[in-house]
Scaffold this motif. Sequence first.
Motif, mmCIF file in Angstrom:
data_model
loop_
_atom_site.group_PDB
_atom_site.id
_atom_site.type_symbol
_atom_site.label_atom_id
_atom_site.label_comp_id
_atom_site.label_asym_id
_atom_site.label_seq_id
_atom_site.Cartn_x
_atom_site.Cartn_y
_atom_site.Cartn_z
ATOM 1 N N THR A 32 57.671 38.875 45.357
ATOM 2 C CA THR A 32 56.349 38.430 44.908
ATOM 3 C C THR A 32 55.847 39.429 43.882
ATOM 4 O O THR A 32 55.759 40.621 44.167
ATOM 5 C CB THR A 32 55.380 38.341 46.094
ATOM 6 N N SER A 34 52.836 39.039 41.987
ATOM 7 C CA SER A 34 51.389 39.121 41.885
ATOM 8 C C SER A 34 50.814 39.948 43.024
ATOM 9 O O SER A 34 51.270 39.879 44.155
ATOM 10 C CB SER A 34 50.765 37.728 41.917
ATOM 11 N N LYS A 36 47.551 39.650 43.695
ATOM 12 C CA LYS A 36 46.409 38.841 44.155
ATOM 13 C C LYS A 36 46.883 37.828 45.195
ATOM 14 O O LYS A 36 47.848 37.097 44.969
ATOM 15 C CB LYS A 36 45.777 38.106 42.977
ATOM 16 N N LYS A 37 46.205 37.781 46.336
ATOM 17 C CA LYS A 37 46.602 36.878 47.411
ATOM 18 C C LYS A 37 46.615 35.409 46.992
ATOM 19 O O LYS A 37 47.511 34.653 47.358
ATOM 20 C CB LYS A 37 45.683 37.048 48.614
ATOM 21 N N GLU A 38 45.613 35.009 46.224
ATOM 22 C CA GLU A 38 45.518 33.596 45.869
ATOM 23 C C GLU A 38 46.622 33.137 44.913
ATOM 24 O O GLU A 38 46.901 31.961 44.806
ATOM 25 C CB GLU A 38 44.140 33.261 45.282
ATOM 26 N N ASN A 39 47.270 34.059 44.193
ATOM 27 C CA ASN A 39 48.341 33.702 43.263
ATOM 28 C C ASN A 39 49.733 34.060 43.780
ATOM 29 O O ASN A 39 50.720 33.742 43.132
ATOM 30 C CB ASN A 39 48.129 34.398 41.922
ATOM 31 N N GLN A 41 51.735 32.917 46.046
ATOM 32 C CA GLN A 41 52.686 31.839 46.270
ATOM 33 C C GLN A 41 53.306 31.311 44.978
ATOM 34 O O GLN A 41 54.361 30.684 45.001
ATOM 35 C CB GLN A 41 52.036 30.702 47.034
#
Length: 66
Positions: A32, A34, A36-39, A41
């Motif tokens: 992973t 990113s 940022k948690k929201e990105n 995935q």
Amino acid sequence: MATTDDSFNGLTEYCDECELDTLHEVSVQIRTESTKKENAQFSREPYRVSECQRCGHRTSQRMNNA
């Protein structure tokens, strides 16, 4: 260039640390990129990871640079 040999689980590749063609364990890891948690995935990318079985030097290379 990597070549297969008669070993059980590995490839013979040139090692920059040993300055020789040595046995390497090669795998593909999904990382992973990113933070940022929201990105997270949407930011997973495959990496080729190669580890020299003689000295332990490890390299990784991103597989797709689209």
